[in-house]
Design a protein around this motif. Structure first.
Motif, PDB file in Angstrom:
ATOM      1  N   HIS A  10       0.766  -1.278  -0.017  1.00 51.52           N
ATOM      2  CA  HIS A  10      -0.080  -0.056  -0.021  1.00 51.52           C
ATOM      3  C   HIS A  10       1.010   1.110   0.079  1.00 51.52           C
ATOM      4  N   SER A  11       0.447   2.285  -0.513  1.00 53.90           N
ATOM      5  CA  SER A  11       1.042   3.619  -0.307  1.00 53.90           C
ATOM      6  C   SER A  11       0.359   4.660   0.541  1.00 53.90           C
ATOM      7  N   LEU A  12      -0.560   4.130   1.549  1.00 53.78           N
ATOM      8  CA  LEU A  12      -1.398   4.775   2.486  1.00 53.78           C
ATOM      9  C   LEU A  12      -0.513   5.396   3.666  1.00 53.78           C
ATOM     10  N   SER A  13      -0.984   6.553   4.246  1.00 55.17           N
ATOM     11  CA  SER A  13      -0.248   7.179   5.454  1.00 55.17           C
ATOM     12  C   SER A  13      -0.560   6.048   6.520  1.00 55.17           C
ATOM     13  N   HIS A  14      -0.053   6.265   7.683  1.00 57.01           N
ATOM     14  CA  HIS A  14      -0.196   5.205   8.921  1.00 57.01           C
ATOM     15  C   HIS A  14      -1.664   5.353   8.983  1.00 57.01           C
ATOM     16  N   GLN A  15      -2.395   6.454   9.280  1.00 55.31           N
ATOM     17  CA  GLN A  15      -3.922   6.729   9.481  1.00 55.31           C
ATOM     18  C   GLN A  15      -4.747   6.056   8.381  1.00 55.31           C
ATOM     19  N   GLY A  16      -4.402   6.295   7.414  1.00 58.18           N
ATOM     20  CA  GLY A  16      -5.005   5.561   6.188  1.00 58.18           C
ATOM     21  C   GLY A  16      -4.968   4.092   6.248  1.00 58.18           C
ATOM     22  N   ALA A  17      -3.591   3.546   6.499  1.00 58.50           N
ATOM     23  CA  ALA A  17      -3.482   2.134   6.369  1.00 58.50           C
ATOM     24  C   ALA A  17      -4.336   1.629   7.756  1.00 58.50           C
ATOM     25  N   LYS A  18      -4.423   2.273   8.932  1.00 57.34           N
ATOM     26  CA  LYS A  18      -5.041   1.731   9.921  1.00 57.34           C
ATOM     27  C   LYS A  18      -6.447   1.803   9.697  1.00 57.34           C
ATOM     28  N   ALA A  19      -6.939   2.774   9.216  1.00 57.52           N
ATOM     29  CA  ALA A  19      -8.643   2.900   8.753  1.00 57.52           C
ATOM     30  C   ALA A  19      -8.812   1.681   7.593  1.00 57.52           C
ATOM     31  N   ALA A  20      -7.867   1.370   6.858  1.00 52.11           N
ATOM     32  CA  ALA A  20      -8.138   0.223   5.715  1.00 52.11           C
ATOM     33  C   ALA A  20      -8.083  -1.083   6.506  1.00 52.11           C
ATOM     34  N   ALA A  21      -7.149  -1.214   7.506  1.00 54.58           N
ATOM     35  CA  ALA A  21      -7.065  -2.311   8.404  1.00 54.58           C
ATOM     36  C   ALA A  21      -8.375  -2.700   8.967  1.00 54.58           C
ATOM     37  N   GLN A  22      -8.856  -1.513   9.851  1.00 54.22           N
ATOM     38  CA  GLN A  22     -10.039  -1.376  10.512  1.00 54.22           C
ATOM     39  C   GLN A  22     -11.284  -1.978   9.580  1.00 54.22           C
ATOM     40  N   GLU A  23     -11.272  -1.644   8.338  1.00 64.03           N
ATOM     41  CA  GLU A  23     -12.466  -2.073   7.381  1.00 64.03           C
ATOM     42  C   GLU A  23     -12.344  -3.408   7.040  1.00 64.03           C
ATOM     43  N   VAL A  24     -11.274  -3.725   6.919  1.00 66.21           N
ATOM     44  CA  VAL A  24     -10.966  -5.481   6.525  1.00 66.21           C
ATOM     45  C   VAL A  24     -11.372  -6.213   7.730  1.00 66.21           C
ATOM     46  N   ALA A  25     -10.813  -5.673   9.115  1.00 63.51           N
ATOM     47  CA  ALA A  25     -11.352  -6.489  10.211  1.00 63.51           C
ATOM     48  C   ALA A  25     -12.795  -6.298  10.450  1.00 63.51           C
ATOM     49  N   GLU A  26     -13.408  -5.289  10.437  1.00 62.10           N
ATOM     50  CA  GLU A  26     -14.812  -5.280  10.671  1.00 62.10           C
ATOM     51  C   GLU A  26     -15.499  -6.212   9.510  1.00 62.10           C
ATOM     52  N   GLN A  27     -15.318  -6.273   8.317  1.00 62.18           N
ATOM     53  CA  GLN A  27     -15.878  -7.146   7.554  1.00 62.18           C
ATOM     54  C   GLN A  27     -15.723  -8.501   7.795  1.00 62.18           C
ATOM     55  N   MET A  28     -14.456  -9.022   8.437  1.00 66.84           N
ATOM     56  CA  MET A  28     -14.204 -10.284   8.736  1.00 66.84           C
ATOM     57  C   MET A  28     -15.152 -10.714   9.944  1.00 66.84           C
ATOM     58  N   ALA A  29     -15.242  -9.536  11.021  1.00 62.55           N
ATOM     59  CA  ALA A  29     -15.855  -9.865  12.117  1.00 62.55           C
ATOM     60  C   ALA A  29     -17.292 -10.020  11.736  1.00 62.55           C
ATOM     61  N   ARG A  30     -17.890  -9.421  10.820  1.00 64.77           N
ATOM     62  CA  ARG A  30     -19.219  -9.505  10.573  1.00 64.77           C
ATOM     63  C   ARG A  30     -19.438 -10.763   9.737  1.00 64.77           C
ATOM     64  N   ASP A  31     -18.568 -11.117   8.748  1.00 62.11           N
ATOM     65  CA  ASP A  31     -18.689 -12.495   8.092  1.00 62.11           C
ATOM     66  C   ASP A  31     -18.449 -13.682   8.923  1.00 62.11           C
ATOM     67  N   PHE A  32     -17.383 -13.491   9.997  1.00 60.89           N
ATOM     68  CA  PHE A  32     -16.993 -14.831  10.563  1.00 60.89           C
ATOM     69  C   PHE A  32     -17.103 -14.617  12.270  1.00 60.89           C
ATOM     70  N   ASP A  33     -18.186 -13.569  12.539  1.00 61.17           N
ATOM     71  CA  ASP A  33     -18.358 -13.442  13.928  1.00 61.17           C
ATOM     72  C   ASP A  33     -16.928 -13.435  14.811  1.00 61.17           C
ATOM     73  N   MET A  34     -16.150 -12.501  14.694  1.00 58.17           N
ATOM     74  CA  MET A  34     -14.878 -12.694  15.391  1.00 58.17           C
ATOM     75  C   MET A  34     -14.897 -11.174  16.539  1.00 58.17           C
ATOM     76  N   ALA A  35     -14.201 -11.337  17.505  1.00 62.20           N
ATOM     77  CA  ALA A  35     -13.574 -10.477  18.326  1.00 62.20           C
ATOM     78  C   ALA A  35     -12.309  -9.801  17.742  1.00 62.20           C
ATOM     79  N   LEU A  36     -12.223  -8.331  17.930  1.00 62.53           N
ATOM     80  CA  LEU A  36     -11.167  -7.577  17.301  1.00 62.53           C
ATOM     81  C   LEU A  36     -10.516  -6.889  18.547  1.00 62.53           C
ATOM     82  N   GLN A  37      -9.213  -6.810  18.348  1.00 63.04           N
ATOM     83  CA  GLN A  37      -8.528  -5.851  19.456  1.00 63.04           C
ATOM     84  C   GLN A  37      -7.057  -5.397  18.683  1.00 63.04           C
TER      85      GLN A  37
END
Length: 93
Positions: A10-37
């Motif tokens: 990726h070529s995102l800033s740290h904040q952009g990368a963290k937001a992208a990671a959060q988006e991926v994680a939220e999708q995984m949490a919804r799809d697979f009923d996961m706890a995130l931290q």
């Protein structure tokens, strides 16, 4: 050892990368009923039969997923879906 390992440049800033990671994680949490931290730059996730981490590096995101015995049968489908989502969100520079 991870059953699924995905590296996404990726070529995102740290904040952009963290937001992208959060988006991926939220999708995984919804799809697979996961706890995130978050633990610094590492997003840990877990549920019965699945655990792993999404690590943010300066120009790369590394996703490592460990699957329980019953989930290993779905490894290819899980990898395909998560890799596509990571590509979409981390490429949005």
């Amino acid at each position: 050892m991870a059953d699924i390992s995905i590296r996404q440049q990726h070529s995102l800033s740290h904040q952009g990368a963290k937001a992208a990671a959060q988006e991926v994680a939220e999708q995984m949490a919804r799809d697979f009923d996961m706890a995130l931290q978050w633990d610094g730059n590492v997003l840990l996730f877990q549920r019965s039969g699945v655990s792993g981490a999404l690590t943010l590096l300066e120009r790369e995101a590394l996703l490592e997923i460990r699957l329980g015995f019953l989930m290993k049968a779905f490894a290819a489908k899980i990898e395909e879906k998560v890799a596509a989502k990571m590509e979409r969100v981390f490429a949005a520079a």
